[in-house]
Design an enzyme around this catalytic site. Structure first.
Site, PDB file in Angstrom:
ATOM      1  N   GLU A 116      40.636  30.199  30.535  1.00 53.64           N
ATOM      2  CA  GLU A 116      39.742  30.139  31.704  1.00 53.64           C
ATOM      3  C   GLU A 116      38.317  29.744  31.311  1.00 53.64           C
ATOM      4  OE1 GLU A 116      41.127  30.203  34.463  1.00 53.64           O
ATOM      5  OE2 GLU A 116      42.875  31.527  34.352  1.00 53.64           O
ATOM      6  N   HIS A 139      36.857  38.545  33.607  1.00 49.38           N
ATOM      7  CA  HIS A 139      38.065  38.382  34.418  1.00 49.38           C
ATOM      8  C   HIS A 139      39.087  39.445  34.034  1.00 49.38           C
ATOM      9  CE1 HIS A 139      41.541  36.779  36.365  1.00 49.38           C
ATOM     10  NE2 HIS A 139      42.106  36.348  35.253  1.00 49.38           N
ATOM     11  N   HIS A 141      42.821  41.725  35.388  1.00 47.69           N
ATOM     12  CA  HIS A 141      44.003  41.769  36.271  1.00 47.69           C
ATOM     13  C   HIS A 141      44.081  43.157  36.889  1.00 47.69           C
ATOM     14  CE1 HIS A 141      46.152  38.154  34.124  1.00 47.69           C
ATOM     15  NE2 HIS A 141      44.978  37.840  34.637  1.00 47.69           N
ATOM     16  N   GLU A 169      29.277  54.722  48.096  1.00 47.78           N
ATOM     17  CA  GLU A 169      28.324  53.974  47.274  1.00 47.78           C
ATOM     18  C   GLU A 169      28.711  52.505  47.024  1.00 47.78           C
ATOM     19  OE1 GLU A 169      26.829  56.215  43.950  1.00 47.78           O
ATOM     20  OE2 GLU A 169      26.273  57.864  45.271  1.00 47.78           O
ATOM     21  N   HIS A 210      46.099  37.782  41.712  1.00 47.04           N
ATOM     22  CA  HIS A 210      45.799  37.537  40.292  1.00 47.04           C
ATOM     23  C   HIS A 210      44.819  38.557  39.716  1.00 47.04           C
ATOM     24  CE1 HIS A 210      45.158  34.282  36.987  1.00 47.04           C
ATOM     25  NE2 HIS A 210      44.724  35.450  36.550  1.00 47.04           N
TER      26      HIS A 210
HETATM   27  O1  2HA Z   1      45.974  35.117  30.436  1.00 47.77           O
HETATM   28  O2  2HA Z   1      44.068  36.005  32.610  1.00 47.77           O
HETATM   29  O3  2HA Z   1      43.980  33.816  34.066  1.00 47.77           O
HETATM   30  C1  2HA Z   1      44.615  34.965  30.624  1.00 47.77           C
HETATM   31  C2  2HA Z   1      44.362  34.985  32.059  1.00 47.77           C
HETATM   32  C3  2HA Z   1      44.462  33.718  32.798  1.00 47.77           C
HETATM   33 ZN    ZN Z   2      44.098  35.974  34.705  1.00 53.75          ZN
END
Ligand code: 2HA
Ligand code: ZN
Length: 277
Positions: A116, A139, A141, A169, A210
């Protein structure tokens, strides 16, 4: 001092581990990038290795030209970062025109920056436009946000209002709300463009089915909102489940409650997302 002993590297590794312990990074899921300042570059430079060749970014970000990032590696597991930084994360330099990068430390044995990386670069550029102090793009998950994206309309206003109303909050932590990117193929320039457009308006963006992208000026201010947003999403899922699946709760924070909270905490709520004056 070796690179692995520098404060920003230790903070980066701790954040990877924090996210793993939250259950946000199964397998190689999730990624993190950190924009280094000039003092950090100076401190790290003596340990830089012979740089690798330049790799095309597939886009141009002139605002990032000549800058250095610490990044997680493609296919690497957040779970392993703390124990072995040099194989799982690395420092990359962006070239003078903002079109390519090269590895200058870490990512040993042929590893590459996160898949990414284009989204991270575009998000850094987008956040820097609205907040010159921004340094972190993260990022994860996050399960609650993913569950929520199965259940509610995929728009910024709907998501923001639900999250704000789950916990008092929340509106203070992210008064602009969150953006929502509909389901898209990850890893490419299209999702990078869609995300960075939202990151000019919001400090965080949901990726439907995602996970989440969050930003901040340091590790705390990126991890904290991600943690808060995810907790609110989990509260929503649990409240609905406990309510027989219905989203009609007996008691709820009102729009006026949201505005009163912002007024007391001296933060500006996103007016487009509330219904009262
Ligand atoms: O595997 O999270 O979006 C890495 C990620 C791709
Ligand atoms: Zn991801």
């Amino acid at each position: 001092m070796s690179i692995e002993e520098l404060d920003f590297v230790k903070g980066f590794c701790r954040m990877c581990d924090d996210g793993f312990k939250q259950g946000w990074h199964e397998r190689n899921g999730g990624n993190l990038t950190y924009l280094m300042d000039s003092d950090e570059v100076t401190a790290a430079k003596p340990d830089f290795l012979e740089p690798h060749g330049w790799v095309d970014l597939g886009m141009q970000e002139t605002s990032l030209a000549g800058r250095y990032f610490l990044t997680t590696g493609s296919g690497k597991y957040m779970r392993n970062v703390l124990e072995d930084p040099a194989h799982n994360i690395g420092i990359v330099e962006i070239n003078d025109s903002g079109t390519a990068y090269r590895i200058v430390w870490g990512l040993l044995n042929g590893a590459k920056p996160t898949s990414e990386f284009p989204t991270h670069c575009m998000n850094h550029a987008a956040r820097l436009e609205v907040d010159p102090s921004n340094r972190v793009i993260y990022h994860s998950h996050t399960p609650g946000i993913i569950e929520m994206s199965n259940l509610v309309e995929l728009d910024d206003r709907t998501f923001s209002r639900i999250l704000w109303k789950m916990m008092t909050e929340c509106v203070v932590v992210f008064p602009q709300g969150v953006g929502v990117v509909p389901w898209m193929v990850p890893g490419g320039v299209d999702i990078a463009k869609a995300t960075s457009k939202l990151m000019k308006k919001y400090p965080a963006a949901v990726w439907a089915q995602h996970g989440l992208f969050a930003s901040g000026s340091d590790f705390d201010t990126a991890f904290g909102p991600a943690h808060t947003i995810e907790k609110a999403a989990e509260l929503y899922i649990a409240s609905r489940a406990a309510n027989g699946g219905s989203d009609k709760f007996l008691n709820a924070i009102t729009d006026q409650n949201l505005k009163d909270t912002c007024c007391d905490f001296h933060v500006q709520i996103n007016q487009d997302f509330v219904d009262c004056r």
